[in-house]
Design an enzyme around this catalytic site. Structure first.
Site, PDB file in Angstrom:
ATOM      1  N   GLU A 122      28.198  34.398 109.511  1.00 55.96           N
ATOM      2  CA  GLU A 122      28.763  34.726 108.205  1.00 55.96           C
ATOM      3  C   GLU A 122      30.255  35.005 108.367  1.00 55.96           C
ATOM      4  O   GLU A 122      30.655  35.793 109.225  1.00 55.96           O
ATOM      5  CB  GLU A 122      28.072  35.951 107.606  1.00 55.96           C
ATOM      6  CG  GLU A 122      26.673  35.694 107.074  1.00 55.96           C
ATOM      7  CD  GLU A 122      26.673  35.133 105.655  1.00 55.96           C
ATOM      8  OE1 GLU A 122      27.759  34.932 105.090  1.00 55.96           O
ATOM      9  OE2 GLU A 122      25.567  34.911 105.127  1.00 55.96           O
ATOM     10  N   HIS A 141      25.994  25.835 105.297  1.00 60.02           N
ATOM     11  CA  HIS A 141      24.826  26.196 104.493  1.00 60.02           C
ATOM     12  C   HIS A 141      24.597  25.157 103.391  1.00 60.02           C
ATOM     13  O   HIS A 141      23.462  24.822 103.060  1.00 60.02           O
ATOM     14  CB  HIS A 141      25.039  27.580 103.886  1.00 60.02           C
ATOM     15  CG  HIS A 141      23.777  28.265 103.474  1.00 60.02           C
ATOM     16  ND1 HIS A 141      23.763  29.500 102.873  1.00 60.02           N
ATOM     17  CD2 HIS A 141      22.467  27.889 103.563  1.00 60.02           C
ATOM     18  CE1 HIS A 141      22.510  29.857 102.621  1.00 60.02           C
ATOM     19  NE2 HIS A 141      21.709  28.895 103.020  1.00 60.02           N
ATOM     20  N   ASP A 158      28.365  27.276 100.292  1.00 57.83           N
ATOM     21  CA  ASP A 158      29.180  27.805 101.389  1.00 57.83           C
ATOM     22  C   ASP A 158      29.001  26.974 102.668  1.00 57.83           C
ATOM     23  O   ASP A 158      27.948  26.355 102.849  1.00 57.83           O
ATOM     24  CB  ASP A 158      28.827  29.282 101.648  1.00 57.83           C
ATOM     25  CG  ASP A 158      27.342  29.522 101.918  1.00 57.83           C
ATOM     26  OD1 ASP A 158      26.514  29.032 101.132  1.00 57.83           O
ATOM     27  OD2 ASP A 158      27.020  30.208 102.909  1.00 57.83           O
ATOM     28  N   HIS A 199      28.424  30.078 107.153  1.00 57.34           N
ATOM     29  CA  HIS A 199      28.337  30.592 105.787  1.00 57.34           C
ATOM     30  C   HIS A 199      29.638  31.299 105.416  1.00 57.34           C
ATOM     31  O   HIS A 199      30.397  31.712 106.291  1.00 57.34           O
ATOM     32  CB  HIS A 199      27.228  31.651 105.660  1.00 57.34           C
ATOM     33  CG  HIS A 199      25.901  31.257 106.184  1.00 57.34           C
ATOM     34  ND1 HIS A 199      24.845  30.923 105.367  1.00 57.34           N
ATOM     35  CD2 HIS A 199      25.415  31.179 107.458  1.00 57.34           C
ATOM     36  CE1 HIS A 199      23.775  30.665 106.094  1.00 57.34           C
ATOM     37  NE2 HIS A 199      24.102  30.797 107.376  1.00 57.34           N
ATOM     38  N   TYR A 200      29.870  31.492 104.126  1.00 54.80           N
ATOM     39  CA  TYR A 200      30.815  32.532 103.709  1.00 54.80           C
ATOM     40  C   TYR A 200      30.024  33.612 102.985  1.00 54.80           C
ATOM     41  O   TYR A 200      28.932  33.374 102.455  1.00 54.80           O
ATOM     42  CB  TYR A 200      31.975  32.003 102.876  1.00 54.80           C
ATOM     43  CG  TYR A 200      31.683  31.405 101.517  1.00 54.80           C
ATOM     44  CD1 TYR A 200      30.839  31.998 100.588  1.00 54.80           C
ATOM     45  CD2 TYR A 200      32.327  30.230 101.124  1.00 54.80           C
ATOM     46  CE1 TYR A 200      30.621  31.449  99.333  1.00 54.80           C
ATOM     47  CE2 TYR A 200      32.112  29.667  99.875  1.00 54.80           C
ATOM     48  CZ  TYR A 200      31.268  30.296  98.987  1.00 54.80           C
ATOM     49  OH  TYR A 200      31.053  29.753  97.745  1.00 54.80           O
ATOM     50  N   THR A 201      30.582  34.828 102.961  1.00 54.49           N
ATOM     51  CA  THR A 201      29.861  35.962 102.397  1.00 54.49           C
ATOM     52  C   THR A 201      29.834  35.948 100.878  1.00 54.49           C
ATOM     53  O   THR A 201      28.917  36.489 100.265  1.00 54.49           O
ATOM     54  CB  THR A 201      30.489  37.285 102.858  1.00 54.49           C
ATOM     55  OG1 THR A 201      31.859  37.327 102.426  1.00 54.49           O
ATOM     56  CG2 THR A 201      30.411  37.420 104.380  1.00 54.49           C
TER      57      THR A 201
END
Length: 248
Positions: A99, A137, A147, A34-36
């Site tokens: 993340e 994701h 993401d 994921h990215y935040t």
């Protein structure tokens, strides 16, 4: 409390309260990246560790590449939400969530990618996770999540044995398929997407849901063109990818 056996990587502990028991047999066979989506590292970390957010991940990697463990691996972190992959709907119960600090419009740092690769290699070795089960994701939630995004360097990970990437495809020409098209070629496209793992109904109609899945596929494998139009490069790359998959 996190178990010391969970910290095989060089990471610090920063427990999140947002987790529960894994369901079914508790087997871990997937890594989800994921990215935040936040500009600030501390803001993202605080959100993942705030009980009111009801979100978390097992690991968090900041822009400097520092790795923190938030949830013990044997527990079910809340990172995937409504998702699907190869018939499995409870992705949280079968996956490790990572993340990565990134607002979504920026390049990932070299330090981050090195940390992601090292962590994934460690997780893959300890849990016997195959390369093709390292996903984004956006792969498990097309249309809902994007993401880790088009800027995520999947090829660098694949070069290190993390994730599955076919040889780059630059095929041009031929017919393209897009929303509204119908017929056997659309059915074949949907079948190939479903075989790989995406949730897509094989109807022979290129609908909005199919378009979202094509965009998710392009985000991962053809990030230079994420438009939901199935051109020759998209179709050929998908075919190559499926030939690399083990026959399960």
């Amino acid at each position: 409390m996190l178990s010391a056996t969970q910290t095989q990587c060089a990471c610090s502990l920063n427990p999140s309260p947002n987790f529960g028991d894994r369901k079914n047999d508790g087997r871990i066979d997937m890594i989800l990246l994921h990215y935040t989506g936040m500009e600030d590292d501390d803001q993202a970390l605080n959100w993942l560790c705030n009980e009111t957010s009801e979100v978390s991940s097992h690991y968090y990697i900041d822009r400097a590449g520092a790795t923190q463990q938030l949830v013990a691996e044997e527990m079910r972190a809340w990172h995937a939400g409504e998702a699907f992959w190869k018939g499995e709907k409870d992705i949280n119960s079968c996956s490790i969530g990572i993340e990565i600090a990134n607002a979504g419009h920026e390049d990932f740092t070299e330090e981050q990618i090195k940390a992601v690769i090292a962590l994934c290699q460690d997780l893959m070795a300890r849990h016997d996770i195959p390369a093709y089960r390292v996903l984004g994701h956006s792969d498990v939630a097309p249309g809902r999540k994007i993401d880790p995004g088009a800027k995520f360097p999947w090829q660098k990970l694949a070069d290190a044995g993390v994730g599955l990437m076919p040889e780059p495809e630059t095929a041009q020409g031929g017919r393209t398929f897009q929303r509204g098209d119908e017929g056997q070629p659309i059915q074949a496209l949907q079948t190939m997407l479903a075989v790989y793992g995406y949730r897509v109904d094989v109807t022979g109609v290129f609908d909005a849901a199919t378009e979202a899945v094509v965009k998710a596929f392009q985000m991962h494998f053809l990030p230079e063109r994420v438009d939901g139009v199935a051109d020759a490069a998209t179709i050929t790359t998908l075919y190559k990818l499926n030939t690399l998959m083990p026959k399960l």
